[in-house]
Write an enzyme that holds these catalytic residues in place. Structure first.
Site, PDB file in Angstrom:
ATOM      1  N   HIS A   1       0.850  -1.199   0.000  1.00 16.87           N
ATOM      2  CA  HIS A   1       0.000   0.000   0.000  1.00 16.87           C
ATOM      3  C   HIS A   1       0.879   1.239   0.000  1.00 16.87           C
ATOM      4  O   HIS A   1       2.089   1.159   0.180  1.00 16.87           O
ATOM      5  CB  HIS A   1      -0.994  -0.016   1.163  1.00 16.87           C
ATOM      6  CG  HIS A   1      -0.388   0.064   2.534  1.00 16.87           C
ATOM      7  ND1 HIS A   1       0.447  -0.914   3.050  1.00 16.87           N
ATOM      8  CD2 HIS A   1      -0.501   1.015   3.506  1.00 16.87           C
ATOM      9  CE1 HIS A   1       0.802  -0.575   4.268  1.00 16.87           C
ATOM     10  NE2 HIS A   1       0.258   0.599   4.579  1.00 16.87           N
TER      11      HIS A   1
ATOM     12  N   HIS B   1       1.328   3.928   1.889  1.00 17.92           N
ATOM     13  CA  HIS B   1       1.852   4.698   3.029  1.00 17.92           C
ATOM     14  C   HIS B   1       3.373   4.869   2.960  1.00 17.92           C
ATOM     15  O   HIS B   1       4.093   3.960   2.552  1.00 17.92           O
ATOM     16  CB  HIS B   1       1.458   4.037   4.360  1.00 17.92           C
ATOM     17  CG  HIS B   1       0.017   4.284   4.707  1.00 17.92           C
ATOM     18  ND1 HIS B   1      -0.686   3.488   5.572  1.00 17.92           N
ATOM     19  CD2 HIS B   1      -0.848   5.249   4.295  1.00 17.92           C
ATOM     20  CE1 HIS B   1      -1.926   3.949   5.683  1.00 17.92           C
ATOM     21  NE2 HIS B   1      -2.047   5.013   4.911  1.00 17.92           N
TER      22      HIS B   1
ATOM     23  N   ASP C   1       5.679   4.861   5.142  1.00 16.51           N
ATOM     24  CA  ASP C   1       6.555   3.905   5.850  1.00 16.51           C
ATOM     25  C   ASP C   1       6.601   2.538   5.151  1.00 16.51           C
ATOM     26  O   ASP C   1       7.199   1.593   5.665  1.00 16.51           O
ATOM     27  CB  ASP C   1       6.160   3.774   7.333  1.00 16.51           C
ATOM     28  CG  ASP C   1       4.786   3.163   7.532  1.00 16.51           C
ATOM     29  OD1 ASP C   1       3.891   3.400   6.695  1.00 16.51           O
ATOM     30  OD2 ASP C   1       4.601   2.435   8.524  1.00 16.51           O
ATOM     31  N   HIS C   2       5.987   2.445   3.965  1.00 12.79           N
ATOM     32  CA  HIS C   2       6.093   1.221   3.153  1.00 12.79           C
ATOM     33  C   HIS C   2       6.693   1.496   1.764  1.00 12.79           C
ATOM     34  O   HIS C   2       6.997   0.556   1.030  1.00 12.79           O
ATOM     35  CB  HIS C   2       4.712   0.566   3.006  1.00 12.79           C
ATOM     36  CG  HIS C   2       4.204   0.011   4.302  1.00 12.79           C
ATOM     37  ND1 HIS C   2       4.201  -1.332   4.602  1.00 12.79           N
ATOM     38  CD2 HIS C   2       3.745   0.647   5.415  1.00 12.79           C
ATOM     39  CE1 HIS C   2       3.742  -1.504   5.835  1.00 12.79           C
ATOM     40  NE2 HIS C   2       3.453  -0.320   6.351  1.00 12.79           N
TER      41      HIS C   2
ATOM     42  N   HIS D   1      -7.476  -0.803   5.389  1.00 18.31           N
ATOM     43  CA  HIS D   1      -6.450   0.082   5.970  1.00 18.31           C
ATOM     44  C   HIS D   1      -6.202   1.241   5.005  1.00 18.31           C
ATOM     45  O   HIS D   1      -6.189   2.400   5.403  1.00 18.31           O
ATOM     46  CB  HIS D   1      -5.189  -0.732   6.213  1.00 18.31           C
ATOM     47  CG  HIS D   1      -4.019   0.070   6.690  1.00 18.31           C
ATOM     48  ND1 HIS D   1      -3.992   0.688   7.918  1.00 18.31           N
ATOM     49  CD2 HIS D   1      -2.840   0.362   6.103  1.00 18.31           C
ATOM     50  CE1 HIS D   1      -2.836   1.329   8.060  1.00 18.31           C
ATOM     51  NE2 HIS D   1      -2.121   1.148   6.980  1.00 18.31           N
TER      52      HIS D   1
ATOM     53  N   HIS E   1       4.299  -4.804  10.419  1.00 16.12           N
ATOM     54  CA  HIS E   1       4.732  -4.306  11.727  1.00 16.12           C
ATOM     55  C   HIS E   1       4.628  -5.440  12.733  1.00 16.12           C
ATOM     56  O   HIS E   1       3.945  -6.427  12.496  1.00 16.12           O
ATOM     57  CB  HIS E   1       3.854  -3.146  12.215  1.00 16.12           C
ATOM     58  CG  HIS E   1       3.852  -1.955  11.307  1.00 16.12           C
ATOM     59  ND1 HIS E   1       4.702  -0.892  11.484  1.00 16.12           N
ATOM     60  CD2 HIS E   1       3.099  -1.670  10.215  1.00 16.12           C
ATOM     61  CE1 HIS E   1       4.466   0.013  10.535  1.00 16.12           C
ATOM     62  NE2 HIS E   1       3.500  -0.442   9.745  1.00 16.12           N
TER      63      HIS E   1
HETATM   64 ZN   LIG Z   1      -0.029   1.578   6.503  1.00 18.19          ZN
END
Ligand SMILES: [Zn+2]
Length: 256
Positions: free
Chosen positions: A57, A59, A61-62, A115, A172
């Site tokens: 996805h 985001h 942090d990905h 999400h 995570h």
């Molecule tokens: Zn995320």
């Protein structure tokens, strides 16, 4: 088909990086690229050449490492078509049921929105592995940032239907904190109690609780257990629709 080799490494503040390596063809896929430097270091440590980034996805942090890692390795970036606009460097846009060849094995795309609106998971059916990003965690699930409870519940049901022994890799690792919440909605679940104790031990030894399995999550993860009579009673929601009970559990976790 050769046995895949998997390498997990902590990255950023609380992300988990995953490398999937096919020794036969020398192909390597990273599940997301949270941080370029740490991903390149992990590849160097293993001596593996990156061929793909499989983005779950959009985001930051990905995907923060996408551009640099692609420039350094020449890898192909695969990601959800529904979020293609916000995934840096994307080469291949995928949808439900699409396949991506990684050396001699195949990843199949499962759309798991909730999400984010286009979140996808990658299933390696021949290897019994699924990488679910921020959809499902060990004893937890992702926040509903771009989807409603009904949408997320439908996504979780797809993962629940996978073979029980499927190894689950998540974006995570919050197992210890998650078991604390889970015990507030299902305190009498003996398997959950045992997992909470085990999670404490793993933290002390600085070891991840990942991968987990579909079977373990079905037995202990409150977000997969809205059918549990104990959870329904605790929430005062006996007999209600499962997605509603899931939604209430998620709301309680947000406030926990
Ligand atoms: Zn995320």
């Amino acid at each position: 088909m050769a046995q895949l080799e998997i390498h997990q490494f902590p990255t950023r503040s609380d992300n988990y990086g995953v490398l999937i390596h096919d020794p036969e063809r020398g192909a390597t896929a990273a599940i997301d690229a949270p941080d370029a430097e740490e991903l390149l270091a992990a590849l160097h440590e293993k001596g593996w050449a990156l061929t793909h980034i499989l983005t779950t996805h959009h985001h930051h942090d990905h995907t923060a490492g996408n551009t640099i890692v692609k420039r350094m390795t020449g890898c192909t970036i695969v990601g959800p078509a529904r979020e293609a606009d916000s995934i840096p460097g994307i080469d291949v846009e995928v949808k439900e049921g699409d396949s991506v060849e990684i050396g001699s094995t195949t990843a199949r795309v499962i759309e798991t929105p909730g999400h984010t609106r286009g979140h996808v998971s990658y299933l390696f059916p021949e290897d019994g592995i699924v990488c679910v990003g921020d959809t499902l965690f060990s004893v937890g699930c992702g926040k509903l940032l771009e989807g409603d409870a009904k949408t997320m519940w439908r996504s979780l049901q797809k993962l629940m239907a996978l073979p029980a022994e499927t190894q689950l890799y998540c974006g995570h690792e919050y197992t210890r904190a998650n078991t604390k919440f889970a015990l507030t909605v299902e305190p009498d679940n003996a398997e959950l109690q045992a997992r909470a104790v085990e999670a404490e031990e793993l933290v002390k030894r600085r070891e991840p609780a990942l991968p987990t399995t579909i079977a373990r999550e079905l037995a202990t993860n409150p977000f997969l257990r809205p059918a549990s009579p104990e959870i329904q009673k605790r929430l005062g929601m006996e007999g209600r629709e499962l997605w509603e009970i899931f939604g209430e559990t998620r709301r309680r976790k947000d406030r926990f």
